[in-house]
Design a protein around this motif. Structure first.
Motif, short mmCIF file in Angstrom:
data_model
loop_
_atom_site.label_atom_id
_atom_site.label_comp_id
_atom_site.label_asym_id
_atom_site.label_seq_id
_atom_site.Cartn_x
_atom_site.Cartn_y
_atom_site.Cartn_z
N CYS A 79 0.84 -1.17 0.00
CA CYS A 79 0.00 0.00 0.00
C CYS A 79 0.89 1.24 0.00
O CYS A 79 1.76 1.37 0.85
CB CYS A 79 -0.81 -0.07 1.28
SG CYS A 79 -2.10 1.09 1.44
N HIS A 82 0.57 6.35 2.19
CA HIS A 82 0.49 6.79 3.58
C HIS A 82 1.55 7.86 3.81
O HIS A 82 2.53 7.96 3.08
CB HIS A 82 0.61 5.61 4.54
CG HIS A 82 1.80 4.74 4.33
ND1 HIS A 82 1.85 3.75 3.38
CD2 HIS A 82 2.99 4.73 4.95
CE1 HIS A 82 3.02 3.17 3.42
NE2 HIS A 82 3.74 3.74 4.36
N HIS A 488 -7.99 1.64 -0.44
CA HIS A 488 -6.57 1.97 -0.33
C HIS A 488 -5.78 0.78 0.21
O HIS A 488 -4.77 0.36 -0.37
CB HIS A 488 -6.41 3.19 0.59
CG HIS A 488 -5.00 3.66 0.71
ND1 HIS A 488 -4.43 3.99 1.91
CD2 HIS A 488 -4.03 3.83 -0.22
CE1 HIS A 488 -3.17 4.36 1.71
NE2 HIS A 488 -2.91 4.28 0.43
N ARG A 489 -6.28 0.19 1.29
CA ARG A 489 -5.56 -0.94 1.89
C ARG A 489 -5.56 -2.15 0.95
O ARG A 489 -4.58 -2.89 0.88
CB ARG A 489 -6.24 -1.36 3.21
CG ARG A 489 -5.93 -0.46 4.41
CD ARG A 489 -4.58 -0.82 5.03
NE ARG A 489 -4.22 0.05 6.14
CZ ARG A 489 -4.42 -0.25 7.43
NH1 ARG A 489 -5.01 -1.38 7.77
NH2 ARG A 489 -4.06 0.59 8.37
N GLY A 492 -4.04 -0.94 -2.83
CA GLY A 492 -2.74 -0.30 -2.76
C GLY A 492 -2.63 0.98 -3.58
O GLY A 492 -1.59 1.63 -3.59
N MET A 550 -5.61 5.61 7.27
CA MET A 550 -5.28 5.75 5.86
C MET A 550 -3.86 6.30 5.68
O MET A 550 -3.16 5.97 4.73
CB MET A 550 -6.28 6.72 5.24
CG MET A 550 -6.54 6.52 3.80
SD MET A 550 -7.96 7.57 3.44
CE MET A 550 -8.65 6.69 2.09
N ASP A 553 1.13 3.94 9.02
CA ASP A 553 1.71 2.75 8.40
C ASP A 553 0.61 1.68 8.23
O ASP A 553 -0.17 1.45 9.15
CB ASP A 553 2.83 2.22 9.30
CG ASP A 553 3.58 1.08 8.63
OD1 ASP A 553 4.68 1.34 8.11
OD2 ASP A 553 3.05 -0.06 8.60
N PRO A 554 0.53 1.03 7.05
CA PRO A 554 -0.57 0.08 6.80
C PRO A 554 -0.59 -1.13 7.73
O PRO A 554 -1.59 -1.84 7.79
CB PRO A 554 -0.35 -0.36 5.35
CG PRO A 554 0.83 0.35 4.84
CD PRO A 554 1.37 1.27 5.87
N SER A 555 0.48 -1.36 8.48
CA SER A 555 0.43 -2.46 9.44
C SER A 555 -0.34 -2.07 10.71
O SER A 555 -0.65 -2.92 11.54
CB SER A 555 1.85 -2.89 9.82
OG SER A 555 2.48 -1.84 10.53
N ASP A 558 -4.05 -4.11 11.15
CA ASP A 558 -3.99 -4.89 9.92
C ASP A 558 -5.34 -5.55 9.61
O ASP A 558 -5.97 -6.14 10.50
CB ASP A 558 -2.91 -5.97 10.11
CG ASP A 558 -2.80 -6.89 8.94
OD1 ASP A 558 -2.10 -6.50 7.99
OD2 ASP A 558 -3.40 -7.98 8.96
#
Ligand SMILES: *[C@@H]1O[C@H](CO)[C@@H](O)[C@H](O)[C@H]1NC(C)=O
Ligand SMILES: *[C@@H]1O[C@H](CO)[C@@H](O)[C@H](O)[C@H]1NC(C)=O
Ligand SMILES: *[C@@H]1O[C@H](CO)[C@@H](O)[C@H](O)[C@H]1NC(C)=O
Ligand SMILES: *[C@@H]1O[C@H](CO)[C@@H](O)[C@H](O)[C@H]1NC(C)=O
Ligand SMILES: *[C@@H]1O[C@H](CO)[C@@H](O)[C@H](O)[C@H]1NC(C)=O
Ligand SMILES: *[C@@H]1O[C@H](CO)[C@@H](O)[C@H](O)[C@H]1NC(C)=O
Ligand SMILES: *[C@@H]1O[C@H](CO)[C@@H](O)[C@H](O)[C@H]1NC(C)=O
Ligand SMILES: *[C@@H]1O[C@H](CO)[C@@H](O)[C@H](O)[C@H]1NC(C)=O
Length: 577
Positions: A79, A82, A488-489, A492, A550, A553-555, A558
């Motif tokens: 992704c 961010h 988004h998640r 990506g 959003m 960090d995408p983690s 999760d």
């Protein structure tokens, strides 16, 4: 997401046991099959405005969505988009609003940001605190979390001066907020140096509240009534007069069907399986609708709480149905077993019917997709409310959970359709309700005799949709943002984060004032015309959380490990607990 499926073998072993505990279901009965309204003849396969799903795609019907298999590609792409600067700006907005709540409305449910007072509109237990806590945990706002935990420990959730308690909102805001905060703090993923007794209080308070709400399920069918009286511990029924003229004790579908995530989680955390069986009993009627809806899965908005029958055909993803459908796929993501698999299949039939029958394009906008509602008789309304805008994200999640790629196409088309309603106003914010001219007949609704309003037609020609008079408000709606967050998640694609940032800037310009944030009365006028005196708790719970996630960090939270309730409260999926 991939790890989720490691749970399957374990959970399949459990399912026989779960089945054995399943409550006896009272047959859906008398009084409902004699509804005067017979299901209307489907407009179905020849719905003229249907032109395919994917933005810019050719006008062909989608192929049927296949049966779910747990073997789909559940790997999320990397992704991008961010941005720590943006995440910090969202955090600043949270602190700004929170400081105003503390200064002017501490201990009340919500802040009134124009009159600078507090209001108790959610039973006086401090809904802004309970609903806003998990966002503060995720943002690691230590002082805010400390103050909130101290408050929550002291609340008496067994009494209220405010009469009958609405079971749905109390479940999604209070129960969801308590359980999510408990899970987040216990996960080890966020700062947690708070007093242990205050953390345990999150769970004991959830249990105390649920034990009171549980009395509301004591209806003849076992479906929850709309309200429960905390002084007499009895359900308080709502009523609905169906088109046959008969008045039923009833509840709306979203209210009756949006308990699964919170009550399953509470059952798992407390070891008391009654919390789960209560909500499975009510859910049975919703996933075995009688009479059958116009299109499979697209149930109407009202159910009879005495015999369990469906009382109208007003299906879709809109208000009064929305989170019922939302939870069916999410609970399967939370925990896969024979019952939740049935829920997932019902959800899939609704998604399938959506693609085939209510996914439409407006006149002259073949690449713009809306999900029409159905009226009480099951006919397309050619109109949509903001609440339906969660559906895009729900299809995208289902796409990954079930491994069915066509659901991602449907989800992206729906999320783009909702973006159009934001992107075409001077404020950059979307309205409550909009409608459009049918692609085949260029009328709205498809009846020339009511097609008389030039303003509607002018806006429809320019934007593909027009805002329905009286519904120009932006009241902290999170649903479009929610779908862009999932998009988004899951895809990506950074453009979704840009939409989110545009929305943040619009809120910051139009809804912000010298106190906090407020509602916006007319999204189609400069500066929103004027502000309204409300700061809903879901601004803290949903708008600022989806926005922050959003850009973080995408983690952070999760999607494979956490499942969000309809108020954006994440709980840990069962196999990770
Ligand atoms: C759409 O599909 C039809 C039938 O396959 C084809 O004849 C037509 O050229 C296609 N149109 C576009 C714009 O691709
Ligand atoms: C699974 O999806 C990811 C992200 O979309 C992609 O990078 C990967 O190549 C896919 N793997 C397979 C086996 O299709
Ligand atoms: C992060 O967002 C800020 C504010 O919009 C912007 O100025 C900056 O260029 C962005 N950074 C990246 C790496 O995209
Ligand atoms: C489990 O929860 C139900 C519903 O609130 C309650 O009636 C019952 O007493 C609880 N059982 C235990 C063992 O706590
Ligand atoms: C509806 O509920 C009320 C109690 O609120 C009860 O007296 C009445 O008999 C119920 N009606 C039906 C049709 O079940
Ligand atoms: C989806 O719809 C098609 C066409 O109506 C049908 O053949 C198929 O069985 C449906 N699938 C599900 C899962 O409902
Ligand atoms: C519409 O979206 C585009 C692309 O994200 C953006 O550049 C533009 O500013 C938006 N317009 C409004 C009014 O939000
Ligand atoms: C939000 O609005 C405030 C007050 O006008 C301003 O100070 C701040 O810079 C704005 N944030 C962004 C990211 O534009």
């Amino acid at each position: 997401m991939k790890q989720r499926f490691q749970c399957f073998p374990i959970l399949l072993l459990l399912s026989a046991q779960v089945l054995a505990k399943r409550p006896t279901i009272v047959p859906v009965g008398q009084g409902t099959t004699s509804l005067a309204t017979t299901p209307p003849v489907p407009i179905a396969t020849t719905t003229p405005s249907y032109q395919g799903l994917i933005k810019g795609a050719n006008s062909t019907k989608p192929s049927a969505i296949p049966t779910p298999t747990p073997s789909g590609n559940t790997t999320l792409p990397k992704c991008t988009g961010h941005n720590a600067t943006r995440a910090a700006a969202v955090k600043e907005a949270y602190q700004y609003a929170w400081n105003a709540y503390v200064e002017y409305a501490w201990g009340y449910d919500e802040l009134q940001p124009l009159s600078k007072t507090g209001t108790n509109d959610w039973y006086g237990w401090g809904v802004t605190v309970v609903d806003g806590l998990d966002t503060a945990i995720i943002m690691e706002l230590h002082d805010v979390v400390s103050k909130m935990l101290g408050w929550i420990q002291s609340v008496d959730f067994t009494t209220t001066p405010d009469g009958a308690v609405e079971i749905f909102d109390i479940t999604i805001r209070y129960l969801g907020g308590l359980l999510s905060s408990y899970d987040l703090l216990k996960s080890g993923q966020f700062r947690n140096d708070y007093p242990a007794d205050q953390i345990e209080a999150l769970l004991t308070q959830a249990k105390t509240l649920a034990d009171k709400l549980a009395y509301g399920f004591r209806t003849p069918s076992g479906m929850a009534a709309v309200d429960v009286d905390f002084s007499t511990n009895t359900p308080v029924e709502g009523t609905y007069t169906a088109s046959n003229g008969v008045t039923y004790n009833s509840t709306n579908t979203a209210s009756a069907g949006s308990f699964l995530i919170e009550w399953y989680r509470l059952a798992a955390l407390t070891g008391n399986s009654t919390y789960r069986s209560l909500v499975d009993t009510g859910e049975y009627y919703l996933v075995h609708p009688s009479p059958a809806p116009t299109y499979p899965g697209l149930v109407g908005t009202q159910f009879d709480t005495t015999a369990g029958g469906m009382l109208n055909f007003a299906g879709g993803w809109h208000s009064e149905v929305d989170s019922f459908l939302e939870y069916l796929i999410k609970i399967y993501h939370y925990k896969a077993d024979s019952i939740t698999e049935e829920y997932a299949n019902f959800w899939l039939s609704a998604a399938n019917s959506t693609a085939a029958h209510i996914t439409v394009h407006p006149y002259g906008f073949d690449d713009l997709t809306f999900l029409s509602g159905l009226d009480d008789n099951g006919a397309l309304t050619y109109a949509m409310d903001d609440y339906s805008c969660f559906a895009g994200g729900n299809f995208l999640l289902g796409c990954k959970v079930l491994g069915i790629e066509s659901l991602c196409d449907l989800g992206i088309a729906a999320a783009d359709g909702c973006h159009q309603t934001y992107n075409t106003t001077v404020t950059g914010l979307g309205p409550l309700y909009w409608a459009w001219y049918d692609s085949a007949t260029n009328t709205y609704p498809p009846d020339p005799t009511v097609d008389i309003d030039n303003g509607y037609r002018r806006n429809g020609a320019a934007n593909g949709e027009f805002i329905v008079n009286g519904d120009e408000v932006y009241a902290s709606f999170p649903e479009s943002l929610e779908s862009w967050f999932y998009a988004h998640r899951i895809t990506g694609d950074p453009r979704w984060a840009e939409y989110g940032w545009d929305m943040f800037l619009s809120i910051n310009e139009t809804a912000r004032n010298s106190v906090a944030f407020a509602t916006v009365n007319n999204v189609g006028m400069s500066w929103g015309e004027s502000q309204g005196d409300s700061l809903d708790s879901f601004f803290f719970a949903e708008v600022l959380k989806y926005m922050y996630l959003m850009f973080a960090d995408p983690s952070t939270v999760d999607l494979g490990q956490w499942v969000f309730n309809t108020e954006c409260h994440p709980v840990q999926v069962q196999c990770k607990a």
